[in-house]
Structure formats: structure tokens, C-alpha cells
Design a protein around this motif. Structure first.
Motif, PDB file in Angstrom:
ATOM      1  N   VAL A 175      -2.205  12.862  -7.885  1.00  0.00           N
ATOM      2  CA  VAL A 175      -2.160  12.740  -9.338  1.00  0.00           C
ATOM      3  C   VAL A 175      -1.705  14.086  -9.877  1.00  0.00           C
ATOM      4  O   VAL A 175      -2.256  15.129  -9.511  1.00  0.00           O
ATOM      5  CB  VAL A 175      -3.543  12.354  -9.906  1.00  0.00           C
ATOM      6  N   VAL A 176      -0.678  14.055 -10.720  1.00  0.00           N
ATOM      7  CA  VAL A 176      -0.111  15.270 -11.305  1.00  0.00           C
ATOM      8  C   VAL A 176       0.138  14.992 -12.785  1.00  0.00           C
ATOM      9  O   VAL A 176       0.794  14.001 -13.118  1.00  0.00           O
ATOM     10  CB  VAL A 176       1.206  15.681 -10.622  1.00  0.00           C
ATOM     11  N   ARG A 177      -0.394  15.871 -13.635  1.00  0.00           N
ATOM     12  CA  ARG A 177      -0.130  15.721 -15.067  1.00  0.00           C
ATOM     13  C   ARG A 177       1.371  15.746 -15.319  1.00  0.00           C
ATOM     14  O   ARG A 177       2.109  16.495 -14.682  1.00  0.00           O
ATOM     15  CB  ARG A 177      -0.794  16.848 -15.866  1.00  0.00           C
ATOM     16  N   GLN A 178       1.785  14.949 -16.291  1.00  0.00           N
ATOM     17  CA  GLN A 178       3.204  14.759 -16.583  1.00  0.00           C
ATOM     18  C   GLN A 178       3.964  16.072 -16.731  1.00  0.00           C
ATOM     19  O   GLN A 178       5.037  16.252 -16.164  1.00  0.00           O
ATOM     20  CB  GLN A 178       3.321  13.938 -17.867  1.00  0.00           C
ATOM     21  N   GLU A 179       3.392  17.030 -17.459  1.00  0.00           N
ATOM     22  CA  GLU A 179       4.112  18.281 -17.714  1.00  0.00           C
ATOM     23  C   GLU A 179       4.231  19.162 -16.478  1.00  0.00           C
ATOM     24  O   GLU A 179       5.045  20.089 -16.444  1.00  0.00           O
ATOM     25  CB  GLU A 179       3.478  19.069 -18.871  1.00  0.00           C
ATOM     26  N   LEU A 180       3.445  18.878 -15.434  1.00  0.00           N
ATOM     27  CA  LEU A 180       3.484  19.682 -14.213  1.00  0.00           C
ATOM     28  C   LEU A 180       4.369  19.083 -13.116  1.00  0.00           C
ATOM     29  O   LEU A 180       4.582  19.708 -12.077  1.00  0.00           O
ATOM     30  CB  LEU A 180       2.074  19.890 -13.668  1.00  0.00           C
ATOM     31  N   VAL A 181       4.879  17.874 -13.328  1.00  0.00           N
ATOM     32  CA  VAL A 181       5.664  17.200 -12.286  1.00  0.00           C
ATOM     33  C   VAL A 181       6.873  18.024 -11.842  1.00  0.00           C
ATOM     34  O   VAL A 181       7.089  18.189 -10.636  1.00  0.00           O
ATOM     35  CB  VAL A 181       6.063  15.770 -12.719  1.00  0.00           C
ATOM     36  N   PRO A 182       7.698  18.574 -12.753  1.00  0.00           N
ATOM     37  CA  PRO A 182       8.851  19.355 -12.261  1.00  0.00           C
ATOM     38  C   PRO A 182       8.435  20.540 -11.381  1.00  0.00           C
ATOM     39  O   PRO A 182       9.045  20.778 -10.335  1.00  0.00           O
ATOM     40  CB  PRO A 182       9.541  19.832 -13.545  1.00  0.00           C
ATOM     41  N   GLY A 183       7.383  21.253 -11.771  1.00  0.00           N
ATOM     42  CA  GLY A 183       6.900  22.374 -10.954  1.00  0.00           C
ATOM     43  C   GLY A 183       6.361  21.907  -9.620  1.00  0.00           C
ATOM     44  O   GLY A 183       6.591  22.545  -8.584  1.00  0.00           O
ATOM     45  N   PHE A 184       5.660  20.777  -9.613  1.00  0.00           N
ATOM     46  CA  PHE A 184       5.134  20.219  -8.372  1.00  0.00           C
ATOM     47  C   PHE A 184       6.277  19.854  -7.434  1.00  0.00           C
ATOM     48  O   PHE A 184       6.273  20.211  -6.254  1.00  0.00           O
ATOM     49  CB  PHE A 184       4.259  18.995  -8.656  1.00  0.00           C
ATOM     50  N   GLN A 185       7.285  19.165  -7.960  1.00  0.00           N
ATOM     51  CA  GLN A 185       8.408  18.764  -7.117  1.00  0.00           C
ATOM     52  C   GLN A 185       9.136  19.978  -6.543  1.00  0.00           C
ATOM     53  O   GLN A 185       9.587  19.946  -5.403  1.00  0.00           O
ATOM     54  CB  GLN A 185       9.371  17.883  -7.909  1.00  0.00           C
ATOM     55  N   LYS A 186       9.203  21.035  -7.320  1.00  0.00           N
ATOM     56  CA  LYS A 186       9.878  22.247  -6.838  1.00  0.00           C
ATOM     57  C   LYS A 186       9.113  22.879  -5.674  1.00  0.00           C
ATOM     58  O   LYS A 186       9.706  23.233  -4.653  1.00  0.00           O
ATOM     59  CB  LYS A 186      10.025  23.248  -7.981  1.00  0.00           C
ATOM     60  N   VAL A 187       7.782  23.021  -5.795  1.00  0.00           N
ATOM     61  CA  VAL A 187       7.025  23.672  -4.720  1.00  0.00           C
ATOM     62  C   VAL A 187       6.850  22.766  -3.504  1.00  0.00           C
ATOM     63  O   VAL A 187       6.730  23.255  -2.386  1.00  0.00           O
ATOM     64  CB  VAL A 187       5.651  24.217  -5.185  1.00  0.00           C
ATOM     65  N   VAL A 188       6.855  21.462  -3.707  1.00  0.00           N
ATOM     66  CA  VAL A 188       6.722  20.539  -2.578  1.00  0.00           C
ATOM     67  C   VAL A 188       7.995  20.528  -1.751  1.00  0.00           C
ATOM     68  O   VAL A 188       7.960  20.402  -0.535  1.00  0.00           O
ATOM     69  CB  VAL A 188       6.378  19.111  -3.071  1.00  0.00           C
ATOM     70  N   ASP A 189       9.122  20.664  -2.417  1.00  0.00           N
ATOM     71  CA  ASP A 189      10.419  20.706  -1.738  1.00  0.00           C
ATOM     72  C   ASP A 189      10.614  19.512  -0.812  1.00  0.00           C
ATOM     73  O   ASP A 189      10.983  19.646   0.350  1.00  0.00           O
ATOM     74  CB  ASP A 189      10.591  22.019  -0.975  1.00  0.00           C
ATOM     75  N   ALA A 190      10.294  18.344  -1.332  1.00  0.00           N
ATOM     76  CA  ALA A 190      10.511  17.090  -0.616  1.00  0.00           C
ATOM     77  C   ALA A 190      10.734  16.013  -1.662  1.00  0.00           C
ATOM     78  O   ALA A 190      10.327  16.161  -2.813  1.00  0.00           O
ATOM     79  CB  ALA A 190       9.297  16.734   0.242  1.00  0.00           C
ATOM     80  N   GLN A 191      11.362  14.954  -1.254  1.00  0.00           N
ATOM     81  CA  GLN A 191      11.571  13.859  -2.181  1.00  0.00           C
ATOM     82  C   GLN A 191      10.223  13.203  -2.476  1.00  0.00           C
ATOM     83  O   GLN A 191       9.428  12.961  -1.565  1.00  0.00           O
ATOM     84  CB  GLN A 191      12.526  12.847  -1.579  1.00  0.00           C
ATOM     85  N   THR A 192       9.957  12.968  -3.743  1.00  0.00           N
ATOM     86  CA  THR A 192       8.716  12.319  -4.145  1.00  0.00           C
ATOM     87  C   THR A 192       9.048  11.026  -4.878  1.00  0.00           C
ATOM     88  O   THR A 192      10.089  10.917  -5.527  1.00  0.00           O
ATOM     89  CB  THR A 192       7.885  13.214  -5.080  1.00  0.00           C
ATOM     90  N   ARG A 193       8.178  10.068  -4.746  1.00  0.00           N
ATOM     91  CA  ARG A 193       8.309   8.814  -5.496  1.00  0.00           C
ATOM     92  C   ARG A 193       7.327   8.899  -6.651  1.00  0.00           C
ATOM     93  O   ARG A 193       6.135   9.089  -6.440  1.00  0.00           O
ATOM     94  CB  ARG A 193       8.001   7.630  -4.579  1.00  0.00           C
ATOM     95  N   LEU A 194       7.820   8.809  -7.886  1.00  0.00           N
ATOM     96  CA  LEU A 194       6.968   8.906  -9.076  1.00  0.00           C
ATOM     97  C   LEU A 194       6.535   7.528  -9.545  1.00  0.00           C
ATOM     98  O   LEU A 194       7.353   6.614  -9.645  1.00  0.00           O
ATOM     99  CB  LEU A 194       7.711   9.595 -10.221  1.00  0.00           C
TER     100      LEU A 194
END
Length: 172
Positions: free
Chosen positions: A135-154
Motif C-alpha cells: 500500500v502506497v499513498r497516491q502522492e508517493l507512488v512516483p518516488g516508490f516506483q523510482k526506488v523500487v526500479d522494477a515494473q509495478t502493477r498499480l
């Protein structure tokens, strides 16, 4: 090699993502699937949110995780302090080696994006190539995707047919 499977449930703050997950995961368990990880349940006192307890999805146990009146030595998560014993138990629940069809982490916030909090547990799940729903707050999704460095399904909370879409993507 099996690919990294990272799924994100997102939406605005305090719209019911955790409540939705409680119901959704009960249905998943009723289908015979094994779910690991934690949900963060709000603790209220006189209509004021005083913190969160971790709910261990495998054992059904709850324990204090975040509080608004922290010890100065506790890691901070916004206005909350994370109890070290609560974090230790939550990480244990997330990284438990039992057979699991899905590991859930509610939630990944700024503390995790800085490599602390639940981040080490999340990385351990990824290394085992297990499906992870975070679970990731909407405003944090871009930062999360950047640090995860993997394709994510939203998955966007509130979308029509969300439970069915999640079931088909997560549990195949």
C-alpha cells in the motif's frame, strides 16, 4: 527466471484502503490461499488517531506499531514514532519463510523510501521472488516506483471491479 512481482494498491489518504484489504484478504484466505505480511490498523481514542497497530495476516495477532507520543529514540514516520519491538515483529511477519501465495505490506511511506522501516522486509520478499502487494499513498507512488526500479502493477482504490482485477493479477 521468474520476474519481480510488485503490486501497489494506492489511493488518497484515509479513504479505506486497509479496510478494503481486510475484506479482500479474508476472501482470498477463504479460497485456500496463504497470505503473509501486515496491515496497519488505526488506533483511535476520543475520535483522535493515536497510532497504528500491526495486524499479522498469518497469525492474526495485533501489536503496537506507531504512536503519536514516541520515545525520542524511535524512528519517525511523520507525526508518529515507530516502536522498535513493533517494527521487529512486523519485519518478522513480512519475511516469514512459511509458504505464502502473497505478502502484503501496509504501508510503504517516506520512512521506507529512505531505506528504513519495512524496506528491508520488502527487499527480502523481492529476493525470494514472491508476489508482494504494498500500500502506497497516491502522492508517493512516483518516488516508490523510482526506488523500487522494477515494473509495478498499480491498483487504484475505488476502481470498479477492483477486487476481481486484484484476484486475477495477484493470485495467478
Amino acid at each position: 527466471m521468474k520476474e519481480d512481482r510488485v503490486f501497489v494498491l494506492t489511493g488518497p489518504v484515509h479513504v479505506g484502503k486497509t479496510t478494503f484489504l481486510l475484506r479482500f484478504l479474508q476472501g482470498v484466505r477463504n479460497e485456500g490461499k496463504h497470505v503473509n505480511g501486515i496491515l496497519s490498523l488505526a488506533i483511535w481514542e476520543d475520535s483522535i488517531r493515536k497510532g497504528y497497530d500491526a495486524f499479522d495476516l498469518a497469525s492474526g495477532e495485533s501489536y503496537p506499531l506507531l504512536r503519536t507520543e514516541p520515545d525520542p529514540s524511535w524512528p519517525r514516520a511523520g507525526r508518529f514514532g515507530m516502536l522498535p519491538e513493533g517494527l521487529r515483529r512486523a519485519l518478522s511477519a513480512i519475511t516469514r519463510m512459511s509458504r505464502s501465495d502473497l505478502t502484503v505490506i501496509d504501508e510503504m511511506g517516506p520512512l521506507e523510501l529512505s531505506g528504513r522501516g519495512f524496506w528491508p522486509g520488502f527487499q527480502a520478499v523481492r529476493e525470494r521472488l514472491q508476489p508482494a502487494l504494498v500500500v502506497v499513498r497516491q502522492e508517493l507512488v512516483p518516488g516508490f516506483q523510482k526506488v523500487v526500479d522494477a515494473q509495478t502493477r498499480l491498483f487504484q482504490y475505488g476502481e470498479a471491479g477492483l477486487a476481481e482485477e486484484m484476484r486475477s493479477q495477484l493470485l495467478t
